[in-house]
Design a protein around this motif. Structure first.
Motif, short mmCIF file in Angstrom:
data_model
loop_
_atom_site.label_atom_id
_atom_site.label_comp_id
_atom_site.label_asym_id
_atom_site.label_seq_id
_atom_site.Cartn_x
_atom_site.Cartn_y
_atom_site.Cartn_z
N SER A 165 0.83 -1.20 0.00
CA SER A 165 0.00 0.00 0.00
C SER A 165 0.87 1.25 0.00
O SER A 165 0.65 2.17 -0.78
CB SER A 165 -0.93 -0.01 1.21
N LEU A 166 1.84 1.27 0.88
CA LEU A 166 2.75 2.42 0.97
C LEU A 166 3.46 2.65 -0.36
O LEU A 166 3.53 3.78 -0.84
CB LEU A 166 3.76 2.20 2.10
N ALA A 167 3.96 1.59 -0.95
CA ALA A 167 4.66 1.71 -2.23
C ALA A 167 3.72 2.26 -3.31
O ALA A 167 4.13 3.10 -4.12
CB ALA A 167 5.23 0.36 -2.66
N ALA A 168 2.48 1.80 -3.31
CA ALA A 168 1.52 2.27 -4.31
C ALA A 168 1.18 3.74 -4.11
O ALA A 168 1.11 4.51 -5.07
CB ALA A 168 0.25 1.41 -4.26
N TYR A 169 0.95 4.16 -2.85
CA TYR A 169 0.68 5.57 -2.58
C TYR A 169 1.88 6.44 -2.97
O TYR A 169 1.72 7.49 -3.59
CB TYR A 169 0.40 5.80 -1.09
N GLU A 170 3.08 6.02 -2.58
CA GLU A 170 4.27 6.81 -2.89
C GLU A 170 4.49 6.93 -4.39
O GLU A 170 4.85 7.99 -4.89
CB GLU A 170 5.50 6.21 -2.20
N ALA A 171 4.25 5.85 -5.12
CA ALA A 171 4.39 5.89 -6.58
C ALA A 171 3.36 6.84 -7.18
O ALA A 171 3.67 7.59 -8.11
CB ALA A 171 4.23 4.49 -7.17
N LEU A 172 2.15 6.85 -6.62
CA LEU A 172 1.10 7.73 -7.13
C LEU A 172 1.45 9.19 -6.89
O LEU A 172 1.26 10.04 -7.76
CB LEU A 172 -0.24 7.37 -6.49
N VAL A 173 1.99 9.50 -5.72
CA VAL A 173 2.38 10.89 -5.42
C VAL A 173 3.47 11.35 -6.38
O VAL A 173 3.47 12.49 -6.82
CB VAL A 173 2.84 11.03 -3.95
N LYS A 174 4.38 10.44 -6.73
CA LYS A 174 5.45 10.79 -7.68
C LYS A 174 4.92 10.97 -9.09
O LYS A 174 5.31 11.89 -9.80
CB LYS A 174 6.55 9.74 -7.66
N SER A 175 4.03 10.07 -9.52
CA SER A 175 3.56 10.12 -10.91
C SER A 175 2.43 11.12 -11.12
O SER A 175 2.29 11.67 -12.21
CB SER A 175 3.11 8.73 -11.37
N LYS A 176 1.61 11.34 -10.11
CA LYS A 176 0.46 12.26 -10.21
C LYS A 176 0.41 13.14 -8.97
O LYS A 176 -0.49 13.02 -8.13
CB LYS A 176 -0.86 11.47 -10.33
N PRO A 177 1.37 14.05 -8.83
CA PRO A 177 1.43 14.87 -7.62
C PRO A 177 0.23 15.78 -7.41
O PRO A 177 0.01 16.26 -6.30
CB PRO A 177 2.72 15.67 -7.79
#
Length: 103
Positions: A39-51
């Motif tokens: 979950s953490l990895a998915a949220y962090e990736a989302l913040v990076k790709s779609k800030p």
């Protein structure tokens, strides 16, 4: 442990790789399944790709809080407030401010 819903979401993402809502839903599903690292990895990736996807910041910040990563939670809430205000989303900014105040 994967659920049928998670598998459906992963299939949706495969067909729409840039869809922020699907990525967010996957992060939430992992969280609901207790797979907090995924979950953490998915949220962090989302913040990076779609800030500019405002909804991520509250949930990522709360997950950091749950994981006792308070500095990361504070930074996430603060950044989210800035992003929400820039998007004109007063409701989200207020929720993020409330979460920050409760931290």
């Amino acid at each position: 442990m994967e659920s049928n819903r998670l598998q459906q979401l992963l299939n949706f993402l495969e067909n729409s790789p840039g869809d922020a809502f699907i990525s967010f839903a996957i992060a939430k599903e992992y969280e609901g399944l207790g797979e907090l690292d995924k979950s953490l990895a998915a949220y962090e990736a989302l913040v990076k790709s779609k800030p500019d996807y405002v909804g991520t910041y509250y949930h990522l910040g709360k997950l950091y809080e749950k994981l006792e990563k308070y500095e990361a939670a504070e930074t996430t809430f603060t950044t989210g407030i800035t992003v929400a205000r820039a998007a004109g989303d007063k409701h989200a900014a207020g929720e993020l401010q409330g979460a920050l105040d409760m931290l």
